[in-house]
Design a protein around this motif. Structure first.
Motif, PDB file in Angstrom:
ATOM      1  N   ALA A 191       0.835  -1.202   0.000  1.00  0.00           N
ATOM      2  CA  ALA A 191       0.000   0.000   0.000  1.00  0.00           C
ATOM      3  C   ALA A 191       0.869   1.251   0.000  1.00  0.00           C
ATOM      4  O   ALA A 191       1.944   1.277   0.599  1.00  0.00           O
ATOM      5  N   ARG A 192       0.402   2.287  -0.691  1.00  0.00           N
ATOM      6  CA  ARG A 192       1.139   3.544  -0.732  1.00  0.00           C
ATOM      7  C   ARG A 192       0.336   4.638  -0.034  1.00  0.00           C
ATOM      8  O   ARG A 192      -0.895   4.599   0.016  1.00  0.00           O
ATOM      9  N   SER A 193       1.050   5.591   0.498  1.00  0.00           N
ATOM     10  CA  SER A 193       0.416   6.732   1.152  1.00  0.00           C
ATOM     11  C   SER A 193       1.389   7.894   1.091  1.00  0.00           C
ATOM     12  O   SER A 193       2.563   7.728   0.723  1.00  0.00           O
ATOM     13  N   ILE A 194       0.925   9.069   1.446  1.00  0.00           N
ATOM     14  CA  ILE A 194       1.788  10.240   1.438  1.00  0.00           C
ATOM     15  C   ILE A 194       2.560  10.302   2.754  1.00  0.00           C
ATOM     16  O   ILE A 194       2.089   9.822   3.795  1.00  0.00           O
ATOM     17  N   LYS A 195       3.752  10.824   2.708  1.00  0.00           N
ATOM     18  CA  LYS A 195       4.584  10.932   3.901  1.00  0.00           C
ATOM     19  C   LYS A 195       3.895  11.823   4.935  1.00  0.00           C
ATOM     20  O   LYS A 195       3.264  12.828   4.585  1.00  0.00           O
ATOM     21  N   THR A 196       4.040  11.454   6.193  1.00  0.00           N
ATOM     22  CA  THR A 196       3.416  12.250   7.259  1.00  0.00           C
ATOM     23  C   THR A 196       4.110  13.595   7.423  1.00  0.00           C
ATOM     24  O   THR A 196       3.479  14.572   7.845  1.00  0.00           O
ATOM     25  N   LYS A 197       5.376  13.653   7.088  1.00  0.00           N
ATOM     26  CA  LYS A 197       6.121  14.907   7.188  1.00  0.00           C
ATOM     27  C   LYS A 197       6.767  15.228   5.852  1.00  0.00           C
ATOM     28  O   LYS A 197       7.704  14.544   5.417  1.00  0.00           O
ATOM     29  N   LEU A 198       6.273  16.262   5.195  1.00  0.00           N
ATOM     30  CA  LEU A 198       6.813  16.655   3.895  1.00  0.00           C
ATOM     31  C   LEU A 198       8.036  17.546   4.088  1.00  0.00           C
ATOM     32  O   LEU A 198       8.151  18.269   5.079  1.00  0.00           O
ATOM     33  N   THR A 199       8.938  17.510   3.126  1.00  0.00           N
ATOM     34  CA  THR A 199      10.128  18.359   3.144  1.00  0.00           C
ATOM     35  C   THR A 199      10.147  19.238   1.903  1.00  0.00           C
ATOM     36  O   THR A 199       9.525  18.911   0.882  1.00  0.00           O
ATOM     37  N   ARG A 200      10.858  20.328   1.996  1.00  0.00           N
ATOM     38  CA  ARG A 200      10.934  21.256   0.866  1.00  0.00           C
ATOM     39  C   ARG A 200      11.563  20.574  -0.351  1.00  0.00           C
ATOM     40  O   ARG A 200      11.105  20.777  -1.485  1.00  0.00           O
ATOM     41  N   LYS A 201      12.561  19.751  -0.114  1.00  0.00           N
ATOM     42  CA  LYS A 201      13.228  19.065  -1.222  1.00  0.00           C
ATOM     43  C   LYS A 201      12.256  18.157  -1.969  1.00  0.00           C
ATOM     44  O   LYS A 201      12.219  18.149  -3.212  1.00  0.00           O
ATOM     45  N   ASP A 202      11.472  17.386  -1.226  1.00  0.00           N
ATOM     46  CA  ASP A 202      10.514  16.472  -1.859  1.00  0.00           C
ATOM     47  C   ASP A 202       9.434  17.236  -2.620  1.00  0.00           C
ATOM     48  O   ASP A 202       9.074  16.876  -3.747  1.00  0.00           O
ATOM     49  N   VAL A 203       8.910  18.285  -2.007  1.00  0.00           N
ATOM     50  CA  VAL A 203       7.836  19.045  -2.649  1.00  0.00           C
ATOM     51  C   VAL A 203       8.355  19.774  -3.883  1.00  0.00           C
ATOM     52  O   VAL A 203       7.637  19.896  -4.894  1.00  0.00           O
ATOM     53  N   ASP A 204       9.590  20.240  -3.847  1.00  0.00           N
ATOM     54  CA  ASP A 204      10.181  20.866  -5.041  1.00  0.00           C
ATOM     55  C   ASP A 204      10.151  19.908  -6.224  1.00  0.00           C
ATOM     56  O   ASP A 204       9.857  20.301  -7.358  1.00  0.00           O
ATOM     57  N   GLN A 205      10.455  18.633  -5.965  1.00  0.00           N
ATOM     58  CA  GLN A 205      10.431  17.632  -7.042  1.00  0.00           C
ATOM     59  C   GLN A 205       9.014  17.410  -7.554  1.00  0.00           C
ATOM     60  O   GLN A 205       8.800  17.225  -8.759  1.00  0.00           O
ATOM     61  N   VAL A 206       8.046  17.421  -6.639  1.00  0.00           N
ATOM     62  CA  VAL A 206       6.648  17.255  -7.043  1.00  0.00           C
ATOM     63  C   VAL A 206       6.234  18.409  -7.960  1.00  0.00           C
ATOM     64  O   VAL A 206       5.603  18.191  -9.003  1.00  0.00           O
ATOM     65  N   ILE A 207       6.585  19.626  -7.595  1.00  0.00           N
ATOM     66  CA  ILE A 207       6.218  20.791  -8.404  1.00  0.00           C
ATOM     67  C   ILE A 207       6.883  20.724  -9.773  1.00  0.00           C
ATOM     68  O   ILE A 207       6.264  21.044 -10.797  1.00  0.00           O
ATOM     69  N   GLU A 208       8.124  20.300  -9.797  1.00  0.00           N
ATOM     70  CA  GLU A 208       8.823  20.168 -11.079  1.00  0.00           C
ATOM     71  C   GLU A 208       8.115  19.159 -11.980  1.00  0.00           C
ATOM     72  O   GLU A 208       7.906  19.402 -13.175  1.00  0.00           O
ATOM     73  N   ARG A 209       7.744  18.018 -11.415  1.00  0.00           N
ATOM     74  CA  ARG A 209       7.045  16.996 -12.202  1.00  0.00           C
ATOM     75  C   ARG A 209       5.659  17.476 -12.624  1.00  0.00           C
ATOM     76  O   ARG A 209       5.197  17.146 -13.730  1.00  0.00           O
ATOM     77  N   ALA A 210       5.006  18.229 -11.756  1.00  0.00           N
ATOM     78  CA  ALA A 210       3.686  18.774 -12.106  1.00  0.00           C
ATOM     79  C   ALA A 210       3.787  19.689 -13.309  1.00  0.00           C
ATOM     80  O   ALA A 210       2.939  19.655 -14.214  1.00  0.00           O
ATOM     81  N   GLY A 211       4.823  20.526 -13.333  1.00  0.00           N
ATOM     82  CA  GLY A 211       5.011  21.422 -14.474  1.00  0.00           C
ATOM     83  C   GLY A 211       5.248  20.661 -15.760  1.00  0.00           C
ATOM     84  O   GLY A 211       4.699  21.018 -16.819  1.00  0.00           O
ATOM     85  N   LEU A 212       6.059  19.607 -15.693  1.00  0.00           N
ATOM     86  CA  LEU A 212       6.338  18.802 -16.887  1.00  0.00           C
ATOM     87  C   LEU A 212       5.073  18.108 -17.379  1.00  0.00           C
ATOM     88  O   LEU A 212       4.825  18.046 -18.593  1.00  0.00           O
ATOM     89  N   LEU A 213       4.272  17.581 -16.451  1.00  0.00           N
ATOM     90  CA  LEU A 213       3.019  16.929 -16.840  1.00  0.00           C
ATOM     91  C   LEU A 213       2.060  17.923 -17.479  1.00  0.00           C
ATOM     92  O   LEU A 213       1.417  17.618 -18.493  1.00  0.00           O
ATOM     93  N   ALA A 214       1.960  19.112 -16.910  1.00  0.00           N
ATOM     94  CA  ALA A 214       1.063  20.134 -17.462  1.00  0.00           C
ATOM     95  C   ALA A 214       1.486  20.533 -18.873  1.00  0.00           C
ATOM     96  O   ALA A 214       0.637  20.726 -19.755  1.00  0.00           O
ATOM     97  N   GLU A 215       2.790  20.633 -19.090  1.00  0.00           N
ATOM     98  CA  GLU A 215       3.280  20.966 -20.430  1.00  0.00           C
ATOM     99  C   GLU A 215       2.971  19.842 -21.412  1.00  0.00           C
ATOM    100  O   GLU A 215       2.548  20.092 -22.546  1.00  0.00           O
ATOM    101  N   ARG A 216       3.203  18.603 -20.992  1.00  0.00           N
ATOM    102  CA  ARG A 216       2.927  17.463 -21.869  1.00  0.00           C
ATOM    103  C   ARG A 216       1.451  17.365 -22.201  1.00  0.00           C
ATOM    104  O   ARG A 216       1.078  16.965 -23.314  1.00  0.00           O
ATOM    105  N   ALA A 217       0.605  17.717 -21.243  1.00  0.00           N
ATOM    106  CA  ALA A 217      -0.844  17.668 -21.464  1.00  0.00           C
ATOM    107  C   ALA A 217      -1.363  18.904 -22.201  1.00  0.00           C
ATOM    108  O   ALA A 217      -2.554  18.990 -22.486  1.00  0.00           O
TER     109      ALA A 217
END
Length: 246
Positions: A191-217
């Motif tokens: 099973a997968r779930s979101i981390k209980t404690k987020l870090t700036r480094k991890d969220v930065d990667q999420v935002i980067e991937r979100a931007g790439l997905l939005a561009e591809r879409a």
């Protein structure tokens, strides 16, 4: 014992023996066996097995097609607990569960069309329903920890991928990939779930991937009005009933 000189019996010498060095025996050649043996039986058996397998495959496929509504009901029943434990906003979650329960009741009818059940499931399983709330968690972290242009860029890209989901340009697999830096997988249950404690480094990667997905879409670079997952689910169910699956 020495030979008797008085013995007059002639003793044959080598020269008197018949020469058999070139003597050949006429051995009759074995008759060639031109019979096909067991090959026809093997070929016939293989063909028969192929025919039986094809018939069984066809029957199994027909049975599964006839039970598509039943399979869909069981799948939806398995989704409900997962949604109830998700990070969806309470009102949105309650509405999503309500729609699932209505679908379960509707599809449980004996005469429910299997094709309609299959079309609905094709659309429902593509939706990142539990992950919609995980995007909310990431967005909440951004609002608290980002500033200025970084804040605007992050919120815009998160809004864009929500829009991509709304217009069927992003699926659950895309969003799982976007959220992978902040996700944790249980090695025991898978099973997968979101981390209980987020870090700036991890969220930065999420935002980067979100931007790439939005561009591809091919989603416009702007903020869009917030839409609840229950609204997207409702429109997908309606589309499945009127237009069919993908």
């Amino acid at each position: 014992m020495p030979a008797d000189p008085t013995d007059s019996t002639p003793t044959p010498d080598d020269s008197s023996l018949p020469d058999n060095s070139e003597t050949t025996l006429d051995v009759p050649a074995e008759e060639s066996d031109d019979s096909p043996g067991c090959l026809p039986a093997v070929v016939a058996g293989t063909l028969l097995m192929g025919i039986v397998a094809a018939v069984l495959c066809g029957v199994t496929t027909w049975i599964l097609f006839q039970k598509r509504a039943e399979i869909a009901v069981r799948t939806l029943e398995g989704f409900v607990p997962m949604i109830e434990q998700s990070l969806l906003e309470p009102e949105d979650k309650a509405e999503v569960v309500k729609q699932f329960e209505a679908l379960i009741k509707e599809m449980s009818a004996p005469d429910y069309p299997p094709a309609a059940a299959a079309a609905i499931m094709q659309r429902v399983v593509r939706l990142p329903i539990p992950h919609w709330g995980e995007l909310d968690a990431v967005e909440s972290f951004v609002e608290k920890n980002y500033e200025g242009d970084e804040l605007e860029r992050a919120l815009t890209d998160l809004s864009r991928i929500r829009k991509a989901i709304e217009v069927n340009r992003a699926t659950v697999f895309d969003i799982i990939d976007v959220l992978e830096p902040v996700a944790v997988v249980d090695d025991t249950t898978g099973a997968r779930s979101i981390k209980t404690k987020l870090t700036r480094k991890d969220v930065d990667q999420v935002i980067e991937r979100a931007g790439l997905l939005a561009e591809r879409a091919k989603i416009e670079d702007q903020r869009f009005p917030r839409v609840n997952m229950s609204t997207i689910l409702r429109q997908e169910i309606k589309a499945a009933k009127t237009e069919g699956g993908y």
